[in-house]
Design a protein around this motif. Structure first.
Motif, short mmCIF file in Angstrom:
data_model
loop_
_atom_site.label_atom_id
_atom_site.label_comp_id
_atom_site.label_asym_id
_atom_site.label_seq_id
_atom_site.Cartn_x
_atom_site.Cartn_y
_atom_site.Cartn_z
N GLN A 1 1.88 27.29 -17.19
CA GLN A 1 1.40 28.61 -16.77
C GLN A 1 2.49 29.67 -16.94
N ILE A 2 3.71 29.32 -16.59
CA ILE A 2 4.83 30.25 -16.74
C ILE A 2 5.06 30.56 -18.22
N MET A 3 5.10 29.53 -19.05
CA MET A 3 5.34 29.72 -20.48
C MET A 3 4.25 30.61 -21.10
N ALA A 4 3.00 30.42 -20.67
CA ALA A 4 1.91 31.21 -21.22
C ALA A 4 2.04 32.67 -20.85
N SER A 5 2.60 32.95 -19.67
CA SER A 5 2.68 34.34 -19.20
C SER A 5 3.88 35.09 -19.76
N ILE A 6 4.89 34.37 -20.27
CA ILE A 6 6.09 35.07 -20.76
C ILE A 6 6.30 34.88 -22.26
N THR A 7 5.38 34.24 -22.93
CA THR A 7 5.49 34.09 -24.38
C THR A 7 4.93 35.33 -25.05
N ASP A 8 5.74 35.98 -25.86
CA ASP A 8 5.37 37.24 -26.51
C ASP A 8 5.50 37.08 -28.02
N LEU A 9 4.44 37.39 -28.75
CA LEU A 9 4.46 37.25 -30.20
C LEU A 9 5.41 38.23 -30.89
N SER A 10 5.91 39.23 -30.16
CA SER A 10 6.80 40.21 -30.79
C SER A 10 8.19 39.63 -31.06
N MET B 1 0.83 -1.20 0.00
CA MET B 1 0.00 0.00 0.00
C MET B 1 0.86 1.25 0.00
N GLU B 2 1.94 1.22 0.79
CA GLU B 2 2.82 2.39 0.85
C GLU B 2 3.46 2.66 -0.51
N THR B 3 3.78 1.59 -1.22
CA THR B 3 4.40 1.74 -2.53
C THR B 3 3.45 2.40 -3.51
N VAL B 4 2.19 2.03 -3.47
CA VAL B 4 1.19 2.62 -4.35
C VAL B 4 1.01 4.09 -4.05
N GLN B 5 0.94 4.45 -2.77
CA GLN B 5 0.77 5.84 -2.38
C GLN B 5 1.96 6.67 -2.80
N SER B 6 3.17 6.11 -2.66
CA SER B 6 4.38 6.83 -3.05
C SER B 6 4.37 7.12 -4.54
N ALA B 7 3.98 6.12 -5.35
CA ALA B 7 3.93 6.30 -6.79
C ALA B 7 2.91 7.34 -7.16
N ALA B 8 1.75 7.33 -6.46
CA ALA B 8 0.71 8.31 -6.74
C ALA B 8 1.18 9.72 -6.43
N THR B 9 1.94 9.85 -5.33
CA THR B 9 2.46 11.16 -4.95
C THR B 9 3.42 11.69 -6.00
N ILE B 10 4.30 10.82 -6.48
CA ILE B 10 5.26 11.22 -7.50
C ILE B 10 4.54 11.67 -8.77
N ASN B 11 3.56 10.91 -9.20
CA ASN B 11 2.81 11.27 -10.39
C ASN B 11 2.10 12.61 -10.23
N THR B 12 1.58 12.84 -9.03
CA THR B 12 0.90 14.12 -8.76
C THR B 12 1.89 15.28 -8.83
N ASN B 13 3.09 15.06 -8.30
CA ASN B 13 4.11 16.11 -8.35
C ASN B 13 4.49 16.44 -9.78
N TYR B 14 4.65 15.40 -10.61
CA TYR B 14 4.97 15.63 -12.02
C TYR B 14 3.86 16.42 -12.70
N LEU B 15 2.61 16.07 -12.37
CA LEU B 15 1.48 16.75 -12.98
C LEU B 15 1.46 18.23 -12.58
N LEU B 16 1.69 18.49 -11.30
CA LEU B 16 1.71 19.87 -10.82
C LEU B 16 2.84 20.66 -11.48
N THR B 17 4.00 20.02 -11.61
CA THR B 17 5.15 20.69 -12.24
C THR B 17 4.83 21.05 -13.68
N ASP B 18 4.22 20.13 -14.43
CA ASP B 18 3.87 20.40 -15.82
C ASP B 18 2.86 21.54 -15.94
N ILE B 19 1.88 21.55 -15.04
CA ILE B 19 0.86 22.61 -15.06
C ILE B 19 1.50 23.96 -14.78
N GLN B 20 2.37 24.01 -13.77
CA GLN B 20 3.02 25.27 -13.41
C GLN B 20 3.95 25.74 -14.52
#
Length: 284
Positions: free
Chosen positions: A23-32, A1-20
């Motif tokens: 968000q950063i890329m969208a705010s600093i991308t300039d068409l100029s 059970m602990e192994t499954v929870q650890s894997a889920a936590t890692i996947n969640t962290n990756y997802l959060l990192t990708d989302i963030q």
């Protein structure tokens, strides 16, 4: 059970990192400013055309200057300013393309900002770029290069800093943090003429002291990150804000040779000159 929870936590962290990250890329991308890959292709195609049609070339003395060789060979962070004239601008841009191309072929990370002609950018009728835009552009490239090294925590901090930044000093701090994520060396090539002088006025960003301060901070922390900065100028008044000692230490002159029509015809049948082999070895 602990192994499954650890894997889920890692996947969640990756997802959060990708989302963030998104968000950063969208705010600093300039068409100029073009996408970096597209910008490099554009300047490389111009370089290739100029090698056949240009009536001007950088003086051969430029390649033999000791300061240029030291910048290539330095194992520590270093900064070099190459100052030319309006007549040498195309040759200087060619030089930047040669440097970027060699670094890319050697798989060495390089960030760059090079000037485009008015009206060449898609969906933009007039290109007006400030130093803030340049800082965002470099930050965008730095984060793209180091994305795989970012954690959920570091990306969260970056996201918060990017969204709260309002001044050039704060944007440079964001760039500092992104550059610190490089494990070894990273090169930065900036054509200072990319900045619109009408937007800058007397408050032009202090590129030289900012990068020198960053180099000192990295050395004091014992960081393995080495930043090699190349600034080119052919009209920018950067030198007017530099002391004579700074000019002697960091700046070299890029003179131009006028090429006659006869010499031009002869050169068309000679191998094209890029970065000399002795300098290429220092980049590899």
């Amino acid at each position: 059970m602990e192994t499954v929870q650890s894997a889920a936590t890692i996947n969640t962290n990756y997802l959060l990192t990708d989302i963030q990250f998104s968000q950063i890329m969208a705010s600093i991308t300039d068409l100029s400013i073009w996408d970096p890959a597209k910008s490099f292709q554009y300047h490389r195609s111009l370089r290739d055309r100029r090698s056949q049609n240009s009536h001007q070339s950088l003086s051969t003395r430029f390649w033999t200057l000791p300061r240029l060789l030291r910048w290539f060979a330095s194992l520590a962070s270093d900064l070099l300013i190459v100052k030319g004239s309006s007549q040498s601008r195309f040759s200087l841009r060619n030089f930047c393309v040669d440097v970027i191309e060699q670094l890319k072929s050697s798989h060495i990370p390089v960030l760059f900002a090079m000037k485009h002609s008015q009206g060449v950018t898609e969906n933009v009728s007039s290109v007006s770029i400030s130093s803030t835009d340049v800082l965002k552009y470099l930050l965008r490239q730095a984060l793209q290069e180091t994305q795989r090294h970012q954690t959920e925590k570091s990306m969260s901090l970056s996201c918060a800093r990017v969204h709260s930044a309002s001044s050039n000093s704060e944007w440079f701090q964001n760039l500092e943090a992104a550059l610190s994520a490089f494990e070894n060396q990273v090169y930065i090539v900036i054509d200072l003429e990319i900045q619109d002088s009408n937007l800058e006025g007397s408050d032009s960003f202090p590129w030289l002291p900012s990068f020198l301060s960053l180099s000192r901070k990295l050395a004091e922390r014992g960081s393995t990150t080495r930043i090699k900065v190349l600034l080119i100028t052919y009209g920018h008044e950067l030198h007017s804000r530099m002391s004579s000692d700074e000019q002697s230490k960091f700046m070299i002159q890029a003179r131009t040779d006028i090429v006659t029509v006869r010499q031009q015809k002869l050169r068309r049948h000679m191998p094209q000159r890029g970065i000399p082999d002795h300098l290429k070895k220092e980049l590899c």
